[in-house]
Design a protein around this motif. Structure first.
Motif, PDB file in Angstrom:
ATOM      1  N   CYS A  10     -71.808 -49.902 -12.695  1.00  0.00           N
ATOM      2  CA  CYS A  10     -72.499 -50.983 -12.006  1.00  0.00           C
ATOM      3  C   CYS A  10     -71.312 -51.677 -11.251  1.00  0.00           C
ATOM      4  CB  CYS A  10     -73.462 -51.746 -12.756  1.00  0.00           C
ATOM      5  SG  CYS A  10     -72.625 -53.014 -13.916  1.00  0.00           S
ATOM      6  N   MET A  11     -71.668 -52.234 -10.130  1.00  0.00           N
ATOM      7  CA  MET A  11     -71.010 -53.334  -9.576  1.00  0.00           C
ATOM      8  C   MET A  11     -71.737 -54.666  -9.621  1.00  0.00           C
ATOM      9  SD  MET A  11     -69.373 -52.100  -5.805  1.00  0.00           S
ATOM     10  CE  MET A  11     -67.840 -51.091  -5.647  1.00  0.00           C
ATOM     11  N   ILE A  12     -70.836 -55.776  -9.463  1.00  0.00           N
ATOM     12  CA  ILE A  12     -71.638 -57.004  -9.711  1.00  0.00           C
ATOM     13  C   ILE A  12     -71.104 -57.842  -8.629  1.00  0.00           C
ATOM     14  CG2 ILE A  12     -71.959 -59.171 -11.144  1.00  0.00           C
ATOM     15  CD1 ILE A  12     -71.233 -57.524 -13.506  1.00  0.00           C
ATOM     16  N   ILE A  13     -72.266 -58.479  -7.787  1.00  0.00           N
ATOM     17  CA  ILE A  13     -71.833 -59.324  -6.538  1.00  0.00           C
ATOM     18  C   ILE A  13     -72.334 -60.861  -7.068  1.00  0.00           C
ATOM     19  CG2 ILE A  13     -72.709 -59.895  -4.371  1.00  0.00           C
ATOM     20  CD1 ILE A  13     -73.522 -57.186  -4.005  1.00  0.00           C
ATOM     21  N   GLU A  14     -71.482 -61.609  -6.878  1.00  0.00           N
ATOM     22  CA  GLU A  14     -71.418 -62.793  -7.254  1.00  0.00           C
ATOM     23  C   GLU A  14     -71.867 -63.560  -5.789  1.00  0.00           C
ATOM     24  OE1 GLU A  14     -68.779 -66.319  -9.213  1.00  0.00           O
ATOM     25  OE2 GLU A  14     -67.742 -65.355  -7.830  1.00  0.00           O
ATOM     26  N   ILE A  15     -72.994 -64.493  -6.035  1.00  0.00           N
ATOM     27  CA  ILE A  15     -73.516 -65.250  -5.018  1.00  0.00           C
ATOM     28  C   ILE A  15     -73.116 -66.779  -4.924  1.00  0.00           C
ATOM     29  CG2 ILE A  15     -75.547 -65.645  -3.788  1.00  0.00           C
ATOM     30  CD1 ILE A  15     -76.709 -63.121  -4.708  1.00  0.00           C
ATOM     31  N   THR A  16     -72.977 -67.469  -4.008  1.00  0.00           N
ATOM     32  CA  THR A  16     -72.880 -69.128  -3.943  1.00  0.00           C
ATOM     33  C   THR A  16     -73.933 -69.306  -3.134  1.00  0.00           C
ATOM     34  OG1 THR A  16     -70.236 -68.786  -3.635  1.00  0.00           O
ATOM     35  CG2 THR A  16     -71.384 -70.900  -3.296  1.00  0.00           C
ATOM     36  N   ALA A  17     -74.994 -69.998  -3.926  1.00  0.00           N
ATOM     37  CA  ALA A  17     -76.016 -70.638  -3.219  1.00  0.00           C
ATOM     38  C   ALA A  17     -75.960 -71.869  -2.714  1.00  0.00           C
ATOM     39  CB  ALA A  17     -77.229 -70.540  -4.472  1.00  0.00           C
ATOM     40  N   SER A  18     -76.804 -72.338  -1.881  1.00  0.00           N
ATOM     41  CA  SER A  18     -76.920 -73.644  -1.291  1.00  0.00           C
ATOM     42  C   SER A  18     -77.942 -74.433  -1.959  1.00  0.00           C
ATOM     43  CB  SER A  18     -77.248 -73.666   0.118  1.00  0.00           C
ATOM     44  OG  SER A  18     -78.560 -72.991   0.466  1.00  0.00           O
ATOM     45  N   ASN A  19     -78.240 -75.690  -1.927  1.00  0.00           N
ATOM     46  CA  ASN A  19     -79.269 -76.514  -2.638  1.00  0.00           C
ATOM     47  C   ASN A  19     -80.404 -76.394  -1.715  1.00  0.00           C
ATOM     48  OD1 ASN A  19     -81.202 -78.637  -3.642  1.00  0.00           O
ATOM     49  ND2 ASN A  19     -79.142 -79.514  -4.510  1.00  0.00           N
ATOM     50  N   PHE A  20     -81.448 -75.602  -1.987  1.00  0.00           N
ATOM     51  CA  PHE A  20     -82.534 -75.422  -1.269  1.00  0.00           C
ATOM     52  C   PHE A  20     -83.587 -76.519  -1.073  1.00  0.00           C
ATOM     53  CE2 PHE A  20     -87.194 -73.681  -0.767  1.00  0.00           C
ATOM     54  CZ  PHE A  20     -86.737 -72.873   0.094  1.00  0.00           C
ATOM     55  N   LEU A  34     -75.972 -78.890 -15.754  1.00  0.00           N
ATOM     56  CA  LEU A  34     -75.889 -77.464 -15.871  1.00  0.00           C
ATOM     57  C   LEU A  34     -74.955 -77.003 -14.487  1.00  0.00           C
ATOM     58  CD1 LEU A  34     -79.151 -76.580 -17.353  1.00  0.00           C
ATOM     59  CD2 LEU A  34     -77.134 -76.480 -18.590  1.00  0.00           C
ATOM     60  N   ASN A  35     -74.338 -75.885 -14.662  1.00  0.00           N
ATOM     61  CA  ASN A  35     -73.625 -75.173 -13.471  1.00  0.00           C
ATOM     62  C   ASN A  35     -74.378 -73.849 -13.363  1.00  0.00           C
ATOM     63  OD1 ASN A  35     -72.022 -74.385 -11.477  1.00  0.00           O
ATOM     64  ND2 ASN A  35     -70.583 -73.466 -13.020  1.00  0.00           N
ATOM     65  N   LYS A  36     -74.792 -73.626 -12.366  1.00  0.00           N
ATOM     66  CA  LYS A  36     -75.650 -72.407 -12.215  1.00  0.00           C
ATOM     67  C   LYS A  36     -75.041 -71.247 -11.492  1.00  0.00           C
ATOM     68  CE  LYS A  36     -80.253 -74.064 -12.181  1.00  0.00           C
ATOM     69  NZ  LYS A  36     -80.874 -73.194 -13.226  1.00  0.00           N
ATOM     70  N   SER A  37     -74.814 -70.062 -12.135  1.00  0.00           N
ATOM     71  CA  SER A  37     -73.830 -68.993 -11.347  1.00  0.00           C
ATOM     72  C   SER A  37     -74.970 -67.880 -11.058  1.00  0.00           C
ATOM     73  CB  SER A  37     -73.045 -68.419 -12.203  1.00  0.00           C
ATOM     74  OG  SER A  37     -71.927 -69.533 -12.641  1.00  0.00           O
ATOM     75  N   PHE A  38     -75.003 -67.379  -9.792  1.00  0.00           N
ATOM     76  CA  PHE A  38     -75.988 -66.231  -9.588  1.00  0.00           C
ATOM     77  C   PHE A  38     -75.009 -64.877  -9.368  1.00  0.00           C
ATOM     78  CE2 PHE A  38     -77.520 -70.456  -8.127  1.00  0.00           C
ATOM     79  CZ  PHE A  38     -78.724 -70.589  -8.830  1.00  0.00           C
ATOM     80  N   TYR A  39     -75.771 -63.949  -9.909  1.00  0.00           N
ATOM     81  CA  TYR A  39     -75.177 -62.698  -9.742  1.00  0.00           C
ATOM     82  C   TYR A  39     -76.326 -61.621  -9.289  1.00  0.00           C
ATOM     83  CZ  TYR A  39     -71.578 -65.180 -12.272  1.00  0.00           C
ATOM     84  OH  TYR A  39     -70.569 -65.824 -12.839  1.00  0.00           O
ATOM     85  N   ILE A  40     -75.865 -60.566  -8.564  1.00  0.00           N
ATOM     86  CA  ILE A  40     -76.698 -59.341  -8.413  1.00  0.00           C
ATOM     87  C   ILE A  40     -76.041 -58.188  -8.907  1.00  0.00           C
ATOM     88  CG2 ILE A  40     -77.717 -57.665  -6.863  1.00  0.00           C
ATOM     89  CD1 ILE A  40     -78.293 -59.957  -5.063  1.00  0.00           C
ATOM     90  N   VAL A  41     -76.780 -57.479  -9.856  1.00  0.00           N
ATOM     91  CA  VAL A  41     -76.104 -56.214 -10.501  1.00  0.00           C
ATOM     92  C   VAL A  41     -76.494 -55.093  -9.596  1.00  0.00           C
ATOM     93  CG1 VAL A  41     -75.867 -55.131 -12.686  1.00  0.00           C
ATOM     94  CG2 VAL A  41     -75.838 -57.500 -12.794  1.00  0.00           C
ATOM     95  N   GLN A 100     -75.814 -61.962   3.845  1.00  0.00           N
ATOM     96  CA  GLN A 100     -75.142 -63.259   4.538  1.00  0.00           C
ATOM     97  C   GLN A 100     -76.243 -64.012   5.345  1.00  0.00           C
ATOM     98  OE1 GLN A 100     -72.895 -60.660   7.392  1.00  0.00           O
ATOM     99  NE2 GLN A 100     -71.194 -60.526   5.974  1.00  0.00           N
ATOM    100  N   LYS A 101     -77.571 -63.470   5.566  1.00  0.00           N
ATOM    101  CA  LYS A 101     -78.497 -64.100   6.137  1.00  0.00           C
ATOM    102  C   LYS A 101     -79.185 -65.549   5.439  1.00  0.00           C
ATOM    103  CE  LYS A 101     -80.247 -59.823   8.145  1.00  0.00           C
ATOM    104  NZ  LYS A 101     -81.331 -58.889   8.391  1.00  0.00           N
ATOM    105  N   PHE A 102     -78.933 -65.531   4.154  1.00  0.00           N
ATOM    106  CA  PHE A 102     -79.448 -66.794   3.317  1.00  0.00           C
ATOM    107  C   PHE A 102     -78.581 -67.269   2.219  1.00  0.00           C
ATOM    108  CE2 PHE A 102     -80.969 -62.856   1.348  1.00  0.00           C
ATOM    109  CZ  PHE A 102     -80.688 -62.987  -0.240  1.00  0.00           C
ATOM    110  N   ALA A 103     -77.539 -66.628   1.817  1.00  0.00           N
ATOM    111  CA  ALA A 103     -76.640 -67.051   0.833  1.00  0.00           C
ATOM    112  C   ALA A 103     -75.318 -67.550   1.519  1.00  0.00           C
ATOM    113  CB  ALA A 103     -76.108 -65.910  -0.085  1.00  0.00           C
ATOM    114  N   SER A 104     -74.771 -68.764   0.734  1.00  0.00           N
ATOM    115  CA  SER A 104     -73.623 -69.416   1.460  1.00  0.00           C
ATOM    116  C   SER A 104     -72.485 -68.561   1.420  1.00  0.00           C
ATOM    117  CB  SER A 104     -73.119 -70.748   0.676  1.00  0.00           C
ATOM    118  OG  SER A 104     -74.311 -71.555   0.545  1.00  0.00           O
ATOM    119  N   SER A 105     -72.170 -67.571   0.567  1.00  0.00           N
ATOM    120  CA  SER A 105     -71.265 -66.767   0.556  1.00  0.00           C
ATOM    121  C   SER A 105     -71.598 -65.394  -0.854  1.00  0.00           C
ATOM    122  CB  SER A 105     -69.838 -67.167   0.113  1.00  0.00           C
ATOM    123  OG  SER A 105     -69.756 -67.920  -1.248  1.00  0.00           O
ATOM    124  N   ALA A 106     -70.952 -64.386  -0.723  1.00  0.00           N
ATOM    125  CA  ALA A 106     -71.353 -63.433  -1.572  1.00  0.00           C
ATOM    126  C   ALA A 106     -70.197 -62.473  -1.617  1.00  0.00           C
ATOM    127  CB  ALA A 106     -72.557 -62.720  -1.199  1.00  0.00           C
TER     128      ALA A 106
END
Length: 221
Positions: free
Chosen positions: A32-42, A119-126, A173-179
């Motif tokens: 697998c590859m893992i993508i880390e996402i930096t999200a914005s405050n919705f 809490l610090n939230k981290s978001f990933y896509i596997v 790229q359309k909705f995440a701050s960075s990936a």
């Protein structure tokens, strides 16, 4: 009769075999590859921006031709060093008004941490890969231990995973701050933190054993 000691470690019961650059090799001919996402405050976005993010996220899900796993990690934040920095500003500044403002802010932060858990939230896509995607021959190669066959499997997995990851990154790229796709050092740190929640990570000390995650089993020193 004395009870027999169990010497098996936690690492024996994980699926991770090793890390090959940006790929996690797993048991059974999987990877697998893992993508880390930096999200914005919705909640801070406008109604129009929120709707745009929702539609973009739905579009990504509808465009998928392969399964993914979404992982959200919640970690308690230690802000003691931040409080210490604020106290340093209070004692060092020569502006009484600024000192009073910082002191008020530091008191607010301390109270907030006491009442609420920060809490610090981290978001990933596997992004998964199975040797079955390579056909019967590929599945057979994945179970072989010869170095040449292993390298062939890794290269085949990388090509497939990169195509999948690039497809996802374009949508993100359309909705995440960075990936970004996590590299080997990032993967080592991530899995070390997952299996050793209360231990600080020292990447330099882990490089010698970078081909496998350092996992501490119960009762291990």
């Amino acid at each position: 009769m004395a009870a027999q000691k169990i010497h098996a470690t936690t690492q024996k019961f994980t699926e991770i075999v090793e890390f090959a650059e940006d790929i996690v090799l797993l048991d059974g001919g999987n990877a697998c590859m893992i993508i880390e996402i930096t999200a914005s405050n919705f909640a801070l976005l406008s109604k129009r921006e929120q709707d745009s993010r929702i539609f973009a996220y739905a579009g990504m899900l509808n465009s998928l031709s392969f399964p993914i796993q979404i992982l959200i990690r919640n970690r308690r934040m230690d802000i003691s060093s931040y409080i210490h920095e604020l106290e340093g500003v209070i004692t060092s500044t020569k502006n009484p008004q600024l000192s009073a403002y910082v002191e008020y802010y530091a008191a607010f932060v301390k109270e907030m941490v006491t009442v609420n858990v920060v809490l610090n939230k981290s978001f990933y896509i596997v992004v998964p890969f199975s040797s079955l995607e390579m056909g019967v021959t590929g599945a057979a190669q994945a179970t072989q231990k010869k170095q040449s066959q292993k390298e062939t499997f890794i290269e085949s997995a990388r090509k497939v995973l990169q195509n999948k990851a690039n497809s996802l990154l374009g949508q993100l790229q359309k909705f995440a701050s960075s990936a970004r796709v996590l590299e080997k050092e990032d993967l080592i740190k991530l899995f070390y933190e997952i299996y050793n929640e209360d231990t600080e990570v020292d990447i330099d000390q882990m490089q010698a054993g970078a081909d496998a995650p350092v996992i501490r089993g119960e009762g291990q020193q």
